[in-house]
Enzyme design. Structure first.
Site, PDB file in Angstrom:
ATOM      1  CG  HIS A 157      24.337 -28.780  -6.457  1.00  9.79           C
ATOM      2  ND1 HIS A 157      24.260 -28.434  -5.128  1.00  9.79           N
ATOM      3  CD2 HIS A 157      25.307 -27.996  -6.995  1.00  9.79           C
ATOM      4  CE1 HIS A 157      25.150 -27.486  -4.863  1.00  9.79           C
ATOM      5  NE2 HIS A 157      25.796 -27.198  -5.981  1.00  9.79           N
ATOM      6  CB  SER A 162      26.598 -30.034 -10.020  1.00 16.69           C
ATOM      7  OG  SER A 162      26.696 -28.764 -10.647  1.00 16.69           O
ATOM      8  CG  MET A 220      27.829 -19.717 -10.573  1.00 15.12           C
ATOM      9  SD  MET A 220      29.337 -20.311 -11.351  1.00 15.12           S
ATOM     10  CE  MET A 220      29.317 -22.036 -10.846  1.00 15.12           C
ATOM     11  CG  MET A 274      31.848 -24.079  -1.485  1.00 14.61           C
ATOM     12  SD  MET A 274      30.790 -24.870  -2.702  1.00 14.61           S
ATOM     13  CE  MET A 274      31.854 -24.928  -4.154  1.00 14.61           C
ATOM     14  CG  ASP A 302      29.358 -28.080  -4.883  1.00 14.92           C
ATOM     15  OD1 ASP A 302      29.740 -28.716  -5.882  1.00 14.92           O
ATOM     16  OD2 ASP A 302      28.729 -26.998  -4.958  1.00 14.92           O
ATOM     17  CG  MET A 348      28.189 -20.208  -5.713  1.00 14.98           C
ATOM     18  SD  MET A 348      28.955 -21.372  -6.850  1.00 14.98           S
ATOM     19  CE  MET A 348      27.490 -22.172  -7.480  1.00 14.98           C
ATOM     20  CG  ASP A 373      26.377 -25.225  -9.062  1.00 15.42           C
ATOM     21  OD1 ASP A 373      26.464 -25.036  -7.841  1.00 15.42           O
ATOM     22  OD2 ASP A 373      26.763 -26.258  -9.632  1.00 15.42           O
ATOM     23  CG  HIS A 390      25.882 -23.744  -4.460  1.00 14.10           C
ATOM     24  ND1 HIS A 390      27.040 -24.313  -4.919  1.00 14.10           N
ATOM     25  CD2 HIS A 390      26.263 -22.840  -3.521  1.00 14.10           C
ATOM     26  CE1 HIS A 390      28.087 -23.774  -4.305  1.00 14.10           C
ATOM     27  NE2 HIS A 390      27.628 -22.863  -3.454  1.00 14.10           N
TER      28      HIS A 390
END
Ligand code: DX5
Ligand code: ZN
Length: 245
Positions: free
Chosen positions: A34, A9, A38, A167, A201, A77, A36, A75
């Site tokens: 990965h 990540s 957000m 998660m 994760d 979010m 992320d 990913h």
């Protein structure tokens, strides 16, 4: 179970030199990155958006097809996952993994969809596939795996997710403590779906990988454990061995 896929990540990379950090972690043996994303709404933190993904894509070779080496595992979010699929595809995302819990709020975009909210994650998977991306579906702690049965057992392959992400921390931050309480979800999925790509994760590293591997996870995300290691290649190969042996 399918073979190990190690996905560091980049949340734990140095954002001031992301390109170089991404290239290096690939050289150290990573299979995927990965990524992320957000938005400060779905989770109480903000990372970066598609323009940054487009820039780092130039530092990592695109996979030829499918879930090959170099896959950008995004990913998402974010509160409105449907809204950003095209943008992330254009930025070089390969696998668009949205949260089940957020797929319903994006129903607000269409009043018809709202009345039939249950079909919404299904529509989103079809939409992602229609744009030529692989689709992943993520579950926060507390969301049970039974919500995925209809999708995973659909007769129509365009409705089936290519990966499920369980998660093992509350989404939002790197470096949190691994929640072993989520592993029965992994185990239940593995028992029913021997070929499914199951990603874990949050809090994964040398101290927790054995439990996750025993439960049946094969796609392993690790942020602080890889980027904070003295020898990241050693950690990546340790994670791989735990899953494959
Ligand atoms: C948390 C993110 C994770 C995070 C994992 O919301 O989804 O990908 O980077 O970090 P570690 O491996 O440090 O727990
Ligand atoms: Zn993540």
């Amino acid at each position: 179970a399918p073979k190990a896929i190690i996905a560091p990540s980049i949340l734990s990379a140095d954002f001031a030199q992301l390109g170089a950090d991404c290239a290096r972690t690939m050289e150290q043996g990573a299979d995927w990155l990965h990524v992320d994303i957000m938005d400060g709404h779905f989770v109480p933190n903000i990372t970066f958006g598609a323009p940054v993904v487009a820039k780092i894509r130039k530092h990592v070779d695109k996979p030829a097809a499918g879930l090959g080496r170099g896959t950008f595992d995004c990913h998402m979010m974010i509160a409105e996952p449907k809204k950003w699929v095209k943008e992330f595809k254009n930025a070089g995302c390969d696998l668009y993994c949205f949260h089940y819990e957020a797929a319903f709020s994006s129903a607000a975009e269409s009043p018809e969809a709202k009345t039939d909210a249950k079909t919404n994650p299904k529509d989103l998977i079809r939409y992602i596939h229609g744009l030529g991306l692989l689709a992943g579906i993520a579950l926060k702690p507390m969301t049970g795996v039974e919500v995925l049965t209809e999708l995973l057992e659909s007769e129509d392959p365009t409705e089936r997710p290519d990966m499920v992400l369980i998660m093992t921390v509350k989404p939002g931050f790197g470096g949190q403590k691994f929640m072993a309480s989520e592993l029965p979800k992994v185990q239940a999925l593995r028992e029913k779906y021997p070929d499914l790509n199951i990603e874990v994760d949050g809090g994964l590293g040398p101290g927790t990988i054995d439990q996750a591997a025993d439960a049946g996870a094969n796609v392993i995300v690790a942020g602080s454990a890889v980027f904070g290691a003295k020898d990241p290649s050693e950690v990546i190969s340790l994670l791989r061995t735990a899953v494959d042996s």
